[in-house]
Every structure is written in C-alpha cells, then in structure tokens.
Design a protein around this motif. Sequence first.
Motif, PDB file in Angstrom:
ATOM      1  N   PHE A  87      45.149   0.217 -22.267  1.00  0.00           N
ATOM      2  CA  PHE A  87      44.665   1.592 -22.053  1.00  0.00           C
ATOM      3  C   PHE A  87      43.369   1.573 -21.241  1.00  0.00           C
TER       4      PHE A  87
ATOM      5  N   ASP B 105      42.763  13.615 -16.418  1.00  0.00           N
ATOM      6  CA  ASP B 105      42.668  13.777 -17.865  1.00  0.00           C
ATOM      7  C   ASP B 105      43.430  12.693 -18.619  1.00  0.00           C
ATOM      8  N   LEU B 106      44.547  12.228 -18.032  1.00  0.00           N
ATOM      9  CA  LEU B 106      45.262  11.115 -18.676  1.00  0.00           C
ATOM     10  C   LEU B 106      44.355   9.887 -18.695  1.00  0.00           C
TER      11      LEU B 106
ATOM     12  N   MET C 128      41.769  11.413 -30.263  1.00  0.00           N
ATOM     13  CA  MET C 128      42.808  12.107 -29.502  1.00  0.00           C
ATOM     14  C   MET C 128      43.074  13.490 -30.095  1.00  0.00           C
TER      15      MET C 128
ATOM     16  N   VAL D 132      47.067  -3.735 -26.703  1.00  0.00           N
ATOM     17  CA  VAL D 132      47.398  -2.337 -26.384  1.00  0.00           C
ATOM     18  C   VAL D 132      46.129  -1.616 -25.906  1.00  0.00           C
TER      19      VAL D 132
ATOM     20  N   ILE E 108      47.139  -5.252 -31.389  1.00  0.00           N
ATOM     21  CA  ILE E 108      46.663  -3.908 -31.063  1.00  0.00           C
ATOM     22  C   ILE E 108      45.544  -3.995 -30.020  1.00  0.00           C
TER      23      ILE E 108
ATOM     24  N   SER F 123      41.581  10.410 -21.284  1.00  0.00           N
ATOM     25  CA  SER F 123      42.025  10.325 -22.683  1.00  0.00           C
ATOM     26  C   SER F 123      42.382   8.890 -23.053  1.00  0.00           C
ATOM     27  N   LEU F 124      42.926   8.116 -22.085  1.00  0.00           N
ATOM     28  CA  LEU F 124      43.221   6.707 -22.391  1.00  0.00           C
ATOM     29  C   LEU F 124      41.923   5.922 -22.575  1.00  0.00           C
TER      30      LEU F 124
ATOM     31  N   ALA G 294      40.742   6.807 -26.039  1.00  0.00           N
ATOM     32  CA  ALA G 294      41.586   6.156 -27.054  1.00  0.00           C
ATOM     33  C   ALA G 294      41.290   4.659 -27.124  1.00  0.00           C
TER      34      ALA G 294
ATOM     35  N   MET H 184      39.870   2.616 -30.283  1.00  0.00           N
ATOM     36  CA  MET H 184      40.616   1.479 -30.835  1.00  0.00           C
ATOM     37  C   MET H 184      39.709   0.247 -30.927  1.00  0.00           C
TER      38      MET H 184
END
Lengths: 32, 440
Positions: free
Chosen positions: B88, B39-40, B22, B84, B81, B43-44, B47, B51
Amino acid sequence: MRLLLAKAFAAATGVLILALAILFSLTQNPSP
Amino acid sequence: MIYFLRGLFWTGVYLALVLTPMIVLLLAPLPPGNGFWGDLSASLGFAGTAMMGVMFVLTARFRRATTPFGIDVIYYFHRQIALVAVGFILAHPAILLAEDPTLWRLFNPRFTPGHLWSGIISFLALLLLTAASLWRKELNIHYDEWRLWHAVLATLSLASAILHIEGVGYYTRSSFNNFLWILITASWIAILLYVRLVKPFSLMKRPYRVKQVIPERGDAWTLVLSPDGHAGLRFLPGQFAWLTLFHSPFALKEHPFSISSSASLSGEIHFTIKELGDFTRRIKEASPGTVAHLDGPYGAFSIDRAPAPGYVFIAGGIGIAPIMSMIRTLADRKDERPLILIYAYKNWERLTFKEELSDLGKKLNLTSIVVLQEPPTDWQGERGMVTEELLRRHIPEEEVSNGWEYLICGPVPMIQGVEKSLHRLGVPLSRIHSELFDLV
C-alpha cells in the motif's frame, strides 16, 4: 493450519482495506 | 473453545485498530476530493501508515492478546501483513506519480517541500527494513544487529510517515481526522515506552541466575536457571521464553528458546540450546551465578492445550527441546496415555537426549522411532526423511481416528511437509500443532 489461517487473514485484511480505499475514492469523487 | 472465542475477540480488536483510519475517512466530514486516483493514493497511504502503527502492537508481546494464537504465528502474521502494508505504501507515491508525472519536479531538492522529505525518509527506511527482514541471512546480517536496526528503522519510518501526513495536512484539516492521528501517535509512543522501558524494567526486577550448563549430545547445551528472589515462571510444557544473557534487558539482545524442563519441576528452568550462531556458541561460557532474564512464557504448542487420549510427537533436530518438556512433564505426572515419538536427526552418536529418551521409555507408555539421515552401517531403524509412508508405518489407523493430537517441532520445511502428510493420512488440521523456529 495456523500458518494458512494467518496468511489468509492477512490477505483478507488487505483486500478489505483496498475495497474501503476504493469506496472512499468513489464517494469522495462522485462522477458528474 | 475458550481460546477460540478469545481469538475471535482479539481478531476483532486488530481489525478495528487497522480499519479505523479508513472508516473515519469514510464517515467524517472532509474537504472536497482530489480526484479518484489522488484520493486512492492518499487513502492507501493512510491505511499503510495505520497498519505500520499496529505492527508495534502486534509485536509488543501482550500475553493476553497473543495466547489464543501462539506468539510464533503472531510474528508470522506480522511478516505477512507487513508485506501488504508495504504494498500500500509503495502504491501511494506510485499512483500519484503515474497520474501526474509533473510531480517528479518536487524531487529536485531545490523544490522539495518539508513534508515530502518526511515521506521520502519514511519510504526509504521502510524499503531498507523490508529488504533486511526478507533477506537477512542472504545479506549476512547478524540477528542482534538486525533486531536493533529493525526497531530503529521501523520507528524512523512511522515517525516520518506521521510527520508527512500532518505536513500535507489536507484530510487532517478535519478535526475528527486530526484527533485520530494525534491519538494514533500518542498510543504508538505509549507502546514504545512500554516495550523499551517498562517491560525491560519489570524483567530487571525478576532476575535469574545460571545454576549449571550441561553439555548434551549434538553440540547442544542445557542452561539451568534458578529464579533469584522470586517464584520463577509457571509455564505449560512446550512453551518458550525470550532469554537475555550477558546483557541488560534494555540492550535489545534477547533470543527465543524453548523450555526443555518439566512443567512440574519447581525452583529451576532448563533451556536446551544447540550451537547454531554467535550467541548460542557462547552459552557454554555462562558461569554459575551469571545473571539472566526471561520474558515469557509464550506459545500455544502444548499438550495442556490439546487434551487427547494419546499423542504423536514429531521432532526434527533441536525441535526435540519443547517435546522433551512435554514428555518429562508426562513422566512426572505418571501419565499412562500412549505416546509415539518420531525423532529425526542426522546421526545416532549426536542424538540429543539419546539416553534419557531410552529411560523415559521405561517410565511411560512411549514408543520412540528415531529417523537418521546418516545412519551407521549396522542401523536397523528408519532412515532418510519423515515421509508419508514412514508416518503410515508407525501411526496405526485407529489412532488417526481416535482423536489423538499431533505435535510437530523442527525446521519450517519439515513442519510443512509433515503437516501435509498427516492431513493426507486423514488427520484433521485442527489436531495438528506446530511450533515455528527461525522466522527471520
């Protein structure tokens, strides 16, 4: 306690990454 | 304090690893944006993939990095995690398709580009492995099969995700970003090689032999292992190790068990294992001389990590195993500190270590309280569950405020209930320690 901390840290990491993703999208696409 | 500082350091390392993609996206020169939502979504996706890559580091059992936390909590964090990261990754296509529904046409196999196939494979593999991990028992998936498929699906999902990123190639056109993803891929392959080849090979070089299998009360067996040609493990009382028996360390068929013997005992190591599944039912079949391999020791659940003027041990069922290691070690050290053991079990006849605990009571300043769920008719002792009232009856108030440490091991609902009760009695959370079993 360790479980609570682990859960809280996972949530905080997720929020931080989401905030950075939003920041990236905003900086990459400035409003005209 | 030293564990706290080391913990802070490794927490920082984890954050650096997981946030780097990021930060590189934010700082490196990039081609023009694709609109806020595009772009969101991208980027997710970046990410989530990063992860997933770091999950392989989390679960590689690097002892130096996991020691400050206890590896049980590292696996618990991995599970949290991972949810999470899955969120994403689910959001990545969901945002794109919601913003531009015409993209659905790409799911027609005639128009599906190669990089989208990689994305779809990654996505489906991730969904399968998440469902299998969340509902393994409900779906009747055997632990060994689950472990194998978890590793295969995680590898497939991450490899396909990286192919997808490189295939789309929009932001990886920037040389810095491209270098980062090549580095992530190379590190991930290095970790895979370490976990699947280097580590099993090093375990092969340090074999153990079954010396004896001792029947215990309550369908439990004590497996006694001797190191074969090496000095064996040095461990803290209360720690555990991954045991491979009847298979090669390369076979991915290992199971975590608490060490039940004294840390002062040299030349052999004991694991007391209750018959709960296919593998544990076979322990009694191990004949003397059978080869075993141990990966360990791991875990932060130990009196040696929590110096105190006295200890309260609370065990549920076979959760007594690591606590026995601590009590036996204290007996071997001729420790005179006061100890209270609250031991919850189903019934008196099947109480594992019944006789030995009585003997240890004579050597140590140990008060044992047995709590039976199905007591005999003439039972005068405690019955039912380990409740706040029960703890209040047996733990004097002065011991709560005198800096005693509390160590709990048993089923997760019992640990959570007892932790809450102890806290309500005034015990600071920092003095309550637990060992989690049965995470998946």
